[in-house]
Design an enzyme around this catalytic site. Sequence first.
Site, short mmCIF file in Angstrom:
data_model
loop_
_atom_site.label_atom_id
_atom_site.label_comp_id
_atom_site.label_asym_id
_atom_site.label_seq_id
_atom_site.Cartn_x
_atom_site.Cartn_y
_atom_site.Cartn_z
N LYS A 157 -94.81 -13.66 24.10
CA LYS A 157 -96.15 -13.76 23.66
C LYS A 157 -95.67 -15.09 22.44
O LYS A 157 -94.96 -14.64 21.47
CB LYS A 157 -96.54 -12.74 22.79
CG LYS A 157 -97.96 -12.62 22.42
CD LYS A 157 -98.46 -13.78 21.53
CE LYS A 157 -98.00 -13.48 20.04
NZ LYS A 157 -98.40 -14.53 19.09
N GLY A 210 -89.75 -13.55 13.32
CA GLY A 210 -90.80 -14.01 12.19
C GLY A 210 -90.43 -13.52 10.84
O GLY A 210 -89.19 -13.35 10.40
N SER A 211 -91.72 -13.07 10.05
CA SER A 211 -91.30 -12.98 8.81
C SER A 211 -91.15 -11.53 8.58
O SER A 211 -91.33 -10.59 9.47
CB SER A 211 -92.83 -13.06 8.18
OG SER A 211 -93.91 -12.00 8.63
N GLY A 215 -92.19 -8.02 10.64
CA GLY A 215 -91.17 -7.24 11.20
C GLY A 215 -91.16 -5.70 11.03
O GLY A 215 -90.90 -5.07 11.75
N CYS A 266 -85.38 -20.50 9.17
CA CYS A 266 -85.09 -19.49 8.40
C CYS A 266 -83.69 -19.57 7.89
O CYS A 266 -83.31 -18.88 6.92
CB CYS A 266 -84.96 -18.11 9.44
SG CYS A 266 -84.07 -18.70 10.88
N GLU A 364 -89.02 -16.37 0.10
CA GLU A 364 -88.90 -17.42 1.22
C GLU A 364 -90.16 -18.32 0.99
O GLU A 364 -91.26 -17.72 1.18
CB GLU A 364 -88.78 -16.94 2.46
CG GLU A 364 -88.47 -17.91 3.70
CD GLU A 364 -88.27 -17.03 5.12
OE1 GLU A 364 -87.36 -17.80 5.71
OE2 GLU A 364 -88.96 -16.01 5.29
#
Length: 474
Positions: A157, A210-211, A215, A266, A364
């Site tokens: 995905k 991802g973030s 997560g 990241c 972030e």
Amino acid sequence: MGQTFESVAPATGEVLGSFPRSTAADVDRAVAKAKAAFEDWRLVPAPERGNILFRFAELLRTHKDELTDLMTREMGKVKAEAGGDVQEAIDMSYYMGGEGRRLFGQTTPSELRDKFMMSVRMPVGVVGAITPWNFPIAIPSWKLAPALVCGNTVVLKPAEDTPLLAERFVELLAAAGIPDGVVNIVHGYGEEAGDALVRHPDVPVITFTGSRETGIAVTKAAADLLKHVHLELGGKNAIIVMDDADVDLAVEGIVWSAFGTSGQRCTAASRVIVHRTVYGELQSKLVAAAEGLRLGPGWEDETDVGPLINRAALDKVHSYTAIGESEGAKLLTGGEIAENGGGLYYRPTVFGDAEPGMRIAQEEIFGPTTALIPVDSFEEAVAAANSVRYGLSSSIFTRDVNRAFRAMRDLQTGITYINAGTTGAEVHLPFGGTKETGNGHREAGQAALDVFTEWKSIYVDYSGKLQRAQIDNV
């Protein structure tokens, strides 16, 4: 006919294609195909699975220019970085192809006579791989190459911002010889296709990049079925510049780490912790370098910094400029949206006189913004670097070998660079972080195999009698 969504070029707003907005029913069909294909794929000899990855690497190499150009348009990276993204996938596919002839287990002596013992890696089943838009060819390779060589099948995905690149990735895998059903793709949004994949009872492994917030949601959704979950989440990475550093080299490293990929990494260096004795020199040189960067479409040779991925990202980055100013940090350059042909551009931004506890030094941002934090000692610099919730990458510029080794020991990150920036991983070392950057797993290197395999211990007794370990050997 189901719903669709469009892929849009962030540099121009051009629509590049239309893709199905996959539903839970689409995920069910993809998982069913992957589950059926697993029964044969797991029996394909691992060296042959590796050979397919070698062929995939060759196809990536052949199509590198095409994929590079497509990435400059769909994701927005400049040419050099887009080419590096594709090269990372080439390298990873070659590396994991070689694991098809390794996949090492262990043999060890038994406590008993006439008994043999060994451990082997076994595939787990269907892997649900949820990948981000910022490395749209490299990161799928980090997940799919080890998953496939270990004998798993995959439902991918990809991020809704880069579906066209994901389609080409899967098409080239098929051209390399991956059998039908071994790799399947579903498009769309996390709350629909992604959530259905995470919760599916026939998907025992989830690998997600991802973030942090997403997560956590993935972990909770997978918990009821005790799935294997691999998370690669955020970072708030720091470059330390000591009083004995090569300042010009440090500025080069900061510019590359803070503003490369428009800060959408990241591993981006969104903090620079600087010894006061070189603070003024570094600040002036960094501001000059940032102001010399050229914004524009990634496909133009003279471009240094491309667009942000979408409007929401642009708005988020701009909001942190207001936050930084409200906290008392000094805006040295940038801090504004740049009008450039309708693209989503943000000027490289540098804050000065920031403090470690400020939000711009803790959260972030995921854009071309970095904050300079002055310190008086090595110990203060390390404490500031370690003061965030994340622990992905860190860097120190120093000529003192003792300081360098102390930094290697004391910086609480999964990756540490000496006299280089915070980004630029190679495929044969583990990639990942500590603290809230992930959940302890790693990508790349042999460590990646642990995400996609189960250990099986095997005992062969050829004594012709029942032998009981810990009893008959006393």
